[in-house]
Design an enzyme around this catalytic site. Structure first.
Site, PDB file in Angstrom:
ATOM      1  N   LYS A 103      -5.447 -11.174 -11.465  1.00 26.58           N
ATOM      2  CA  LYS A 103      -5.030 -10.740  -9.875  1.00 26.58           C
ATOM      3  C   LYS A 103      -3.147 -11.525  -9.884  1.00 26.58           C
ATOM      4  O   LYS A 103      -3.007 -12.369 -10.429  1.00 26.58           O
ATOM      5  CB  LYS A 103      -5.714 -11.401  -9.124  1.00 26.58           C
ATOM      6  CG  LYS A 103      -5.531 -10.163  -7.736  1.00 26.58           C
ATOM      7  CD  LYS A 103      -6.340  -9.349  -7.127  1.00 26.58           C
ATOM      8  CE  LYS A 103      -6.032  -8.174  -6.541  1.00 26.58           C
ATOM      9  NZ  LYS A 103      -7.024  -7.776  -6.344  1.00 26.58           N
ATOM     10  N   GLY A 163     -11.398  -1.724   8.745  1.00 28.93           N
ATOM     11  CA  GLY A 163      -9.581  -1.231   8.313  1.00 28.93           C
ATOM     12  C   GLY A 163      -9.499  -0.077   7.890  1.00 28.93           C
ATOM     13  O   GLY A 163     -10.500   1.032   8.003  1.00 28.93           O
TER      14      GLY A 163
HETATM   15  N1  GLU Z   1      -6.656  -3.986  -6.340  1.00 33.00           N
HETATM   16  C1  GLU Z   1      -7.328  -2.800  -6.643  1.00 33.00           C
HETATM   17  C2  GLU Z   1      -9.045  -3.895  -6.919  1.00 33.00           C
HETATM   18  O1  GLU Z   1      -8.938  -5.495  -6.400  1.00 33.00           O
HETATM   19  C3  GLU Z   1      -7.019  -1.864  -8.208  1.00 33.00           C
HETATM   20  C4  GLU Z   1      -6.935  -3.156  -9.013  1.00 33.00           C
HETATM   21  C5  GLU Z   1      -6.364  -2.121 -10.550  1.00 33.00           C
HETATM   22  O2  GLU Z   1      -6.022  -0.577 -10.315  1.00 33.00           O
HETATM   23  O3  GLU Z   1      -6.271  -2.769 -11.311  1.00 33.00           O
HETATM   24  O4  GLU Z   1      -9.572  -3.328  -7.737  1.00 33.00           O
END
Ligand code: GLU
Length: 420
Positions: free
Chosen positions: A111, A223
């Site tokens: 992340k 949301g």
């Molecule tokens: N941000 C999204 C999640 O938390 C997608 C992550 C991605 O597609 O790599 O799952």
């Protein structure tokens, strides 16, 4: 002054570790085996200058945490938010690791984030911030190394700028380095609403195959960003009754159900759901406590905490945000007989279609939308069945069961590689 990130996020990472310990105990996983999952493999923290529109230089803090690559390249979004901090990004990267394992796609977890509020910046400032962040992390990402994607307050346009910056540095096309791109730059059909579609497939499957969800369930969605908006749209197109939604400015309620199509038009023109005709204005907190059958938190983490958990009336909570229910709240909800479908299963549709996008990029061959959706539904339903099997086998809750499924898959990969 208190650190905003701490007050908003609490101790997300510690809580995630507690969830892992619990899963380990329930499934009798040796404590030493969990060691490999107690710390991220790599943490990158960057500070970089960006020129603002008025000519002044401002410094930004960014992060990229690559938690585990046991099952494949690390994968996960990048968020822009004033509450971004290392603890949060670490927790989110751990959840990405579990999420990819729950839906059994060949990725580890990562992340990233930048601590700022994009609403306080012009588009050209956001572009320069995005490009600069990539210049600082580009050595650590790549189609076979770590693949970012959108998350809170980031979108396909931002992915396009990031891709372009990466390709300029590398000197060749590399669409597989980032997912959630616009279609014209190698994005996948269906990616934009895939997180919501994945959750909707699970809800529909549960309704048709279990007795957990009553007929004509009433639904509240917290949301109205990308996930909440598409979730409301898809479910209302399928005939479900959405009685309440909210955004950062507040919520609206109508016991007969909302006209989601017109509500989306208002959101697009006025920037908020508040003030929609024929509805009662409620707060975000009130929305969470409504007497509905299904509650779908689709905003940020730690929305249901020990302070409001005992006021939650919904019988089913489908976590479309990451970490919306705190560790203590989870226990309270479980005791009260609520069913919580955890984020690492419920919202895995986004990363699943990211995976499809990456497969299409690596092959240079693109699929029609129906193919994407058909494959997404298969992945989501088979992940749900795996988790449900563990709920039954270990007589436990869905979160613990999903953790067990994921942890076993990751530990098996570590063991086969000889690192365990
Ligand atoms: N941000 C999204 C999640 O938390 C997608 C992550 C991605 O597609 O790599 O799952």
């Amino acid at each position: 002054m208190a650190d905003v990130s701490e007050t908003v996020n609490g101790n997300l990472f510690d809580n995630a570790m507690e969830d892992m310990e619990k899963a380990g105990e329930v499934a009798n996983i040796p404590v030493e085996s969990l060691e490999v999952l107690r710390k991220p493999k790599r943490i990158l923290q960057v500070t970089f200058p960006v020129k603002m529109d008025d000519g002044k230089i401002k410094y930004f803090e960014g992060y990229r945490v690559q938690y585990s690559d046991a099952r494949g390249p690390t994968k996960g979004g990048i968020r822009f938010h004033p509450a971004v901090c290392l603890d949060e990004i670490k927790a989110l990267s751990f959840w990405m690791t579990l999420k990819c394992a729950v839906v059994d796609i060949p990725y580890g977890g990562a992340k990233g984030g930048i601590t700022f509020n994009p609403k306080d910046h012009s588009l050209s400032e956001i572009e320069r911030i995005s490009r600069s962040y990539i210049r600082y992390i580009h050595k650590f990402i790549g189609p076979r190394i770590d693949i970012p994607a959108p998350d809170v307050y980031t979108n396909p346009q931002i992915m396009a700028w990031m891709l372009d910056e990466y390709e300029k540095i590398e000197g060749h096309h590399a669409p597989g380095v980032i997912t959630g791109k616009p279609i014209d730059l190698g994005g996948s059909l269906g990616r934009e609403y895939s997180t919501s579609m994945g959750g909707a497939y699970i809800l529909k499957y549960m309704k048709e195959n279990t007795d957990i969800i009553p007929d004509n369930p009433s639904i509240a969605v917290q949301g109205f960003g990308n996930v909440g908006l598409h979730m409301s749209r898809i479910l209302s197109e399928w005939g479900y009754k959405i009685v309440a939604v909210s955004d950062s400015r507040g919520g609206i309620y109508s016991k007969d159900g909302l006209d989601i199509k017109n509500l989306i038009a208002q959101k697009e023109s006025k920037g908020t759901v508040v003030g929609f005709s024929g509805t009662e204005k409620i707060t975000n907190e009130e929305l969470l406590e409504l007497d509905v059958d299904v509650l779908i938190p689709s905003a940020l983490e730690n929305q249901i905490t020990k302070h409001n958990a005992s006021n939650i009336k919904a019988r089913i909570i489908l976590e479309m945000a990451n970490g919306p229910v705190s560790f203590e709240a989870d226990k309270i909800l479980h005791k009260a007989g609520k069913t919580v479908i955890p984020d690492i299963l419920a919202n895995a549709g986004g990363v699943t279609v990211s995976y499809f996008e990456w497969v299409q990029n690596l092959n240079g061959f693109y699929w029609i939308e129906d193919e994407v959706l058909f494959k997404l539904e298969n992945v989501m339903i088979s992940a749900f069945k795996d988790v449900y099997g563990h709920v039954e086998r270990f007589k436990t809750d869905y979160r613990t069961a999903a953790y067990i499924v994921a942890i076993n898959r990751i530990l098996s990969a570590e063991q086969l590689k000889g690192s365990l």
